[in-house]
Design a protein around this motif. Sequence first.
Motif, mmCIF file in Angstrom:
data_model
loop_
_atom_site.group_PDB
_atom_site.id
_atom_site.type_symbol
_atom_site.label_atom_id
_atom_site.label_comp_id
_atom_site.label_asym_id
_atom_site.label_seq_id
_atom_site.Cartn_x
_atom_site.Cartn_y
_atom_site.Cartn_z
ATOM 1 N N GLU A 150 -36.987 -23.336 -27.653
ATOM 2 C CA GLU A 150 -36.485 -23.893 -28.989
ATOM 3 C C GLU A 150 -35.128 -23.568 -28.859
ATOM 4 O O GLU A 150 -34.476 -22.668 -28.625
ATOM 5 C CB GLU A 150 -37.097 -22.785 -30.155
ATOM 6 C CG GLU A 150 -38.267 -23.087 -30.402
ATOM 7 C CD GLU A 150 -39.017 -21.954 -31.393
ATOM 8 O OE1 GLU A 150 -38.226 -21.213 -32.021
ATOM 9 O OE2 GLU A 150 -40.105 -21.713 -31.539
ATOM 10 N N TYR B 283 -34.564 -20.374 -27.106
ATOM 11 C CA TYR B 283 -35.581 -19.319 -27.073
ATOM 12 C C TYR B 283 -36.837 -19.679 -26.778
ATOM 13 O O TYR B 283 -37.357 -20.775 -26.675
ATOM 14 C CB TYR B 283 -35.910 -18.903 -28.553
ATOM 15 C CG TYR B 283 -34.599 -18.380 -29.340
ATOM 16 C CD1 TYR B 283 -34.599 -16.943 -29.455
ATOM 17 C CD2 TYR B 283 -33.658 -19.103 -29.619
ATOM 18 C CE1 TYR B 283 -33.537 -16.244 -30.104
ATOM 19 C CE2 TYR B 283 -32.362 -18.515 -30.180
ATOM 20 C CZ TYR B 283 -32.217 -17.066 -30.450
ATOM 21 O OH TYR B 283 -31.204 -16.790 -31.054
ATOM 22 N N PRO C 55 -40.698 -18.869 -27.012
ATOM 23 C CA PRO C 55 -41.760 -18.188 -27.622
ATOM 24 C C PRO C 55 -42.776 -17.407 -26.997
ATOM 25 O O PRO C 55 -43.512 -16.585 -27.280
ATOM 26 C CB PRO C 55 -42.491 -19.270 -28.441
ATOM 27 C CG PRO C 55 -41.550 -20.429 -28.620
ATOM 28 C CD PRO C 55 -40.859 -20.176 -27.163
ATOM 29 N N THR C 56 -42.986 -17.865 -25.505
ATOM 30 C CA THR C 56 -43.839 -17.203 -24.643
ATOM 31 C C THR C 56 -43.372 -16.112 -24.073
ATOM 32 O O THR C 56 -43.905 -15.218 -22.940
ATOM 33 C CB THR C 56 -44.597 -18.164 -23.750
ATOM 34 O OG1 THR C 56 -43.289 -18.546 -22.657
ATOM 35 C CG2 THR C 56 -45.261 -19.589 -24.339
ATOM 36 N N PRO D 76 -39.458 -12.516 -27.175
ATOM 37 C CA PRO D 76 -39.239 -13.864 -27.834
ATOM 38 C C PRO D 76 -37.871 -13.997 -28.704
ATOM 39 O O PRO D 76 -37.237 -14.885 -28.840
ATOM 40 C CB PRO D 76 -40.292 -14.164 -28.672
ATOM 41 C CG PRO D 76 -41.143 -13.026 -28.945
ATOM 42 C CD PRO D 76 -40.905 -12.118 -27.905
ATOM 43 N N GLU D 77 -37.625 -12.955 -29.149
ATOM 44 C CA GLU D 77 -36.299 -12.604 -30.159
ATOM 45 C C GLU D 77 -35.010 -12.733 -29.459
ATOM 46 O O GLU D 77 -34.173 -13.086 -30.113
ATOM 47 C CB GLU D 77 -36.338 -11.295 -31.158
ATOM 48 C CG GLU D 77 -36.395 -10.301 -30.447
ATOM 49 C CD GLU D 77 -37.493 -9.694 -29.862
ATOM 50 O OE1 GLU D 77 -38.468 -10.376 -29.484
ATOM 51 O OE2 GLU D 77 -37.340 -8.642 -29.180
#
Length: 470
Positions: free
Chosen positions: A56, A105, A107-108, A112-113
């Motif tokens: 992302e 980013y 997510p996996t 993830p932040e």
Amino acid sequence: MPPVDRVLDLGKRLPDHSSIVPSIRLARYAGGMPFDPRSIPVDPVASAALARHGLEYRLLDPDDHAGMLAWIEAENRGFHHGRPRDVDRDYDLSVASERRVHGVYDPTAAQPETPVATVDAWPTGLSVPGGRSVDAWAVSAVTVSPTHRRRGIARALMEGELANARAAGAAVAMLTATEATIYGRFGFAPAAKAATITVDRRRTHWVGPDAPGRVHFVAASDLREAAPAIARRAVARTPGEIDRWPGILDRALGLVDPDGDGARSIRAVRYDDEHGQAQGFAAYRITREPNQPGFLEFDFLVAATDDAERALWRFLIEQDFVTGVRARLRSVDEPLPWLLEDPRAVSVTDVDDHLWVRILDPIEALRARRYGTSGTLVLDVSDVLGHARGRFRLTVDDRGRAEVEPVEGTDAAGPGLRLGIQELGAIYLGGVRPSLLARAARITETAPRTLVLADRMFASERTPHLSIWF
Ligand SMILES: CC(=O)SCCNC(=O)CCNC(=O)[C@H](O)C(C)(C)COP(=O)(O)OP(=O)(O)OC[C@H]1O[C@@H](n2cnc3c(N)ncnc32)[C@H](O)[C@@H]1OP(=O)(O)O
């Protein structure tokens, strides 16, 4: 964010060479902001390229404190710095909040932040020959986590930044690079150098003129008011310098963490001219072992006049109980050796390709600067990314002012140069002669003796130089 409803005007330079950055700030605090770099929509091409990797691409909101702190952590890790102290984090936060900040980013990922890639950018002025400035897009903080390297993330970010720069109406993009092998592929080229200057104190005998003004010790905090205006005038004098952003002088003067070890050793001096006007300042430190003479180092000597430059150099190199002086990010073309009886007291080392420039709009970029002589050249520019591709007729009058127009077909006839976008960036500020790039088979003249004219036209009255990292 408000939508972008027009090509953004980065602020034609004001006579005092004011930067857009203060006006963004003023506008933000006063309301009615003409231009916020965050108002440009997220680049859909970069977003799609990253999404294909399951990533992302986000534009950060400066009010998202946690998100910004995670971004700062990722940027520090990306540059192999330690975890920032609170005071550094606060400083980074205030600087980043003035910029357009992107994170990528995954997510996996286990965290993830925390972004796996970072970049920030801002509109600002770049000084060009003739004491003028061009609207530019500065790019910084390009990092990709070692867990995600070499899968095209940096390429997506850089192509995204070039799109942002164009959307902002910037004529050029620019950066300082950790490695010289990364940015040529995106059309950037080294355009202004910097070097380390070392002076052997024992061989220092000043033969230059005495300054008409005087040097004062000042508290670093007292420079806060005078320094930005001096820096603005100093930047305007030298092609390759960029407008200073709020906070950079606080860092140089040790005001970010005044009780830290580094800051406590900083001493500040100011040069006032014969009328009592502040025209320059320097921040330096002397390190020494017990019972041994010291060694003076500085990164900041900012001079708005030649008198100020000479007086501050003299002050710094004539210190007693000091064996030598080292200054980083100085010009490769300092007048200092000509001010000393023994010019060999001065060594120039670590000459670096410091400022990288990428022309995006040849018409605006070429119009912005002044030229060394009159003449007409047709520049046939190739650009793999397409932004600046085309033929342009550059006509310079006898005052060094340029008119630039796109030309095609028979209109494009006439003496000129065939060159790539990197070569145009390299010669833009006058730091590299077109004939040198012709010898390197990177520029071709389309008629005999065009290179002689091109060398004279692109010459700058002052050697381009950038004295900060950004
Ligand atoms: C303006 C600034 O901020 S300069 C700071 C640059 N950042 C750093 O030095 C921090 C440490 N390094 C990194 O974070 C990463 O290695 C980066 C950002 C340099 C590269 O990130 P990646 O995502 O691995 O690059 P990406 O996969 O998009 O590569 C793009 C292209 O550049 C090339 N490339 C990437 N890094 C390098 C490098 N260090 N040296 C030479 N070529 C490189 C790739 O081979 C690729 O070439 P191609 O597309 O023409 O085939």
